[in-house]
Design a protein around this motif. Structure first.
Motif, PDB file in Angstrom:
ATOM      1  N   THR A  25       0.854  -1.182   0.000  1.00  0.00           N
ATOM      2  CA  THR A  25       0.000   0.000   0.000  1.00  0.00           C
ATOM      3  C   THR A  25       0.889   1.230   0.000  1.00  0.00           C
ATOM      4  O   THR A  25       2.061   1.162   0.383  1.00  0.00           O
ATOM      5  N   PHE A  26       0.333   2.361  -0.447  1.00  0.00           N
ATOM      6  CA  PHE A  26       1.109   3.594  -0.449  1.00  0.00           C
ATOM      7  C   PHE A  26       0.838   4.354   0.844  1.00  0.00           C
ATOM      8  O   PHE A  26      -0.328   4.576   1.202  1.00  0.00           O
ATOM      9  N   PRO A  27       1.871   4.758   1.577  1.00  0.00           N
ATOM     10  CA  PRO A  27       1.662   5.463   2.856  1.00  0.00           C
ATOM     11  C   PRO A  27       1.072   6.853   2.642  1.00  0.00           C
ATOM     12  O   PRO A  27       1.727   7.732   2.090  1.00  0.00           O
TER      13      PRO A  27
ATOM     14  N   THR B 207       6.864  13.620  -4.037  1.00  0.00           N
ATOM     15  CA  THR B 207       5.709  12.833  -3.608  1.00  0.00           C
ATOM     16  C   THR B 207       5.023  12.187  -4.807  1.00  0.00           C
ATOM     17  O   THR B 207       4.651  11.007  -4.779  1.00  0.00           O
ATOM     18  N   MET B 208       4.857  12.984  -5.890  1.00  0.00           N
ATOM     19  CA  MET B 208       4.249  12.445  -7.102  1.00  0.00           C
ATOM     20  C   MET B 208       5.089  11.320  -7.697  1.00  0.00           C
ATOM     21  O   MET B 208       4.558  10.283  -8.119  1.00  0.00           O
ATOM     22  N   ALA B 209       6.405  11.533  -7.723  1.00  0.00           N
ATOM     23  CA  ALA B 209       7.300  10.506  -8.272  1.00  0.00           C
ATOM     24  C   ALA B 209       7.235   9.227  -7.446  1.00  0.00           C
ATOM     25  O   ALA B 209       7.269   8.110  -7.988  1.00  0.00           O
TER      26      ALA B 209
ATOM     27  N   LEU C 295       6.158   5.622  -8.851  1.00  0.00           N
ATOM     28  CA  LEU C 295       7.006   4.431  -8.724  1.00  0.00           C
ATOM     29  C   LEU C 295       6.231   3.289  -8.079  1.00  0.00           C
ATOM     30  O   LEU C 295       6.303   2.135  -8.547  1.00  0.00           O
ATOM     31  N   TYR C 296       5.503   3.595  -7.014  1.00  0.00           N
ATOM     32  CA  TYR C 296       4.677   2.587  -6.338  1.00  0.00           C
ATOM     33  C   TYR C 296       3.672   1.970  -7.319  1.00  0.00           C
ATOM     34  O   TYR C 296       3.514   0.743  -7.369  1.00  0.00           O
ATOM     35  N   THR C 297       3.013   2.811  -8.117  1.00  0.00           N
ATOM     36  CA  THR C 297       2.004   2.339  -9.072  1.00  0.00           C
ATOM     37  C   THR C 297       2.621   1.462 -10.147  1.00  0.00           C
ATOM     38  O   THR C 297       2.103   0.383 -10.474  1.00  0.00           O
ATOM     39  N   LEU C 298       3.731   1.903 -10.720  1.00  0.00           N
ATOM     40  CA  LEU C 298       4.392   1.131 -11.773  1.00  0.00           C
ATOM     41  C   LEU C 298       4.836  -0.233 -11.257  1.00  0.00           C
ATOM     42  O   LEU C 298       4.653  -1.260 -11.927  1.00  0.00           O
ATOM     43  N   ASN C 299       5.412  -0.261 -10.065  1.00  0.00           N
ATOM     44  CA  ASN C 299       5.880  -1.530  -9.506  1.00  0.00           C
ATOM     45  C   ASN C 299       4.723  -2.455  -9.177  1.00  0.00           C
ATOM     46  O   ASN C 299       4.797  -3.673  -9.406  1.00  0.00           O
TER      47      ASN C 299
ATOM     48  N   GLU D 197     -11.840  13.817  -3.294  1.00  0.00           N
ATOM     49  CA  GLU D 197     -12.416  12.798  -2.416  1.00  0.00           C
ATOM     50  C   GLU D 197     -11.418  12.071  -1.527  1.00  0.00           C
ATOM     51  O   GLU D 197     -11.751  11.638  -0.433  1.00  0.00           O
ATOM     52  N   SER D 198     -10.170  11.928  -1.972  1.00  0.00           N
ATOM     53  CA  SER D 198      -9.178  11.229  -1.150  1.00  0.00           C
ATOM     54  C   SER D 198      -7.779  11.677  -1.557  1.00  0.00           C
ATOM     55  O   SER D 198      -7.576  12.251  -2.635  1.00  0.00           O
ATOM     56  N   VAL D 199      -6.815  11.400  -0.702  1.00  0.00           N
ATOM     57  CA  VAL D 199      -5.425  11.743  -1.000  1.00  0.00           C
ATOM     58  C   VAL D 199      -4.954  10.985  -2.235  1.00  0.00           C
ATOM     59  O   VAL D 199      -4.279  11.549  -3.108  1.00  0.00           O
TER      60      VAL D 199
END
Length: 331
Positions: free
Chosen positions: A18-20, A234-236, A240-244, A211-213
């Motif tokens: 999950t992304f923090p 933060t965007m990067a 990275l989290y999404t791509l992985n 609606e959400s972060v």
């Protein structure tokens, strides 16, 4: 070619599930021209036969402004999901089903840069208008269509694309890669001769409360808010989290990183060195000031995000997490 199979599951050991999001705040980018624009759209409705809502195909289920439906919902509506060339549309049918469940029946995916599928729009619009009640505009032979959407999804590009196809003419509206280029509801722009169709370009309008972060991060990656409001690093990190998570490892190949990684600081350091994005920092030591060369993490993060936006990291579906529950519920 998908780069994911090269690395296998071993590289994912210990990666984030999950992304923090704790402690992060969603920037409320709702300047005065947005509120004024929405009011002007509402007041212009009596002159309009149909609404074209343009949205980014990479976030087909996130970030659309609910105020559009509340304030403009009485008119025939066509949803254009633009930038289809940048989106992973392998689950396009599930996207359509999800939107149809929300009551959105008329959907077209487009790439306005190359005029892909744009030829479908005028026939769809004329059919929608013909099957609706035009009230006091019933005797008017020309059609007027309002183009709406959140910032930087390609509204002006769509208008220019339709003009190219039907009138063989160039740009009528200014186009930019930053949100907020169109600042006012403009004069009517003719885009077609037979039938006679005029479009109204409008400013991009975000909902005052995102609606959400996570939705805010998706919107930021697509360039609908100014980067500095969220922060390039933060965007990067979210990218990275999404791509992985989706095993999209083209970024490894693009930056010649050697291997995939889930630590944003490590990735940005390697990207900065690869691109020569460094700066000198004075460090106070026991013998005096020493100039130390450090990676420019912000510059590297900006380059990483721009590479995604321009398609250099491959097509990506940012709403994959929203579609996944739909897949699980399918019989």
């Amino acid at each position: 070619m998908r780069f994911s199979r090269v690395f296998g599951s071993a590289v994912r050991a210990g990666w984030r599930e999950t992304f923090p999001l704790g402690g992060r705040e969603v920037a409320r980018w709702f300047p005065g021209h947005m509120a004024k624009g929405l009011k002007k759209m509402q007041s212009s409705l009596k002159l309009v036969d149909c609404i074209i809502e343009v949205h980014d195909a990479r976030i087909p289920l996130s970030g659309r402004n609910p105020l559009f439906q509340e304030t403009l919902g009485l008119k025939p509506h066509l949803l254009v999901l633009n930038k289809m060339d940048l989106a992973d549309l392998r689950e396009q049918q599930k996207i359509r089903q999800h939107l149809e469940d929300e009551g959105i029946r008329n959907i077209v995916f487009t790439n306005c840069v190359k005029d892909e599928n744009v030829e479908q729009i005028i026939p769809m619009v004329t059919e929608l208008i013909a099957s609706s009640c035009r009230y006091h505009r019933g005797e008017n032979l020309e059609y007027c269509v309002m183009v709406i959407g959140i910032p930087n999804v390609g509204k002006s590009s769509l208008i220019n694309s339709i003009r190219r196809l039907h009138l063989k003419k160039g740009k009528a509206t200014r186009v930019g890669g930053q949100p907020g280029v169109t600042r006012a509801v403009l004069s009517r722009i003719q885009v077609c001769e037979r039938p006679l169709v005029f479009l109204l370009d409008t400013p991009g309008v975000l909902t005052p409360r995102i609606e959400s972060v996570e939705t805010g991060l998706k919107l930021a990656l697509c360039g609908t808010v100014l980067d500095h409001l969220v922060g390039e690093e933060t965007m990067a990190d979210y990218l990275l989290y999404t791509l992985n998570r989706q095993q999209l490892f083209r970024y490894v190949q693009h930056y010649c990183l050697g291997s995939a990684c889930d630590d944003i600081e490590s990735v940005l350091k390697r990207v900065a060195i690869k691109l020569g994005k460094t700066h000198k920092v004075k460090v106070l030591t026991g013998t005096g000031n020493v100039n130390v060369v450090q990676p420019d993490y912000t510059a590297a993060a900006g380059n990483f995000v721009r590479a995604f936006r321009s398609g250099l990291l491959g097509p990506v579906m940012l709403d994959h997490d929203v579609l996944a529950p739909c897949t699980d519920e399918a019989p």
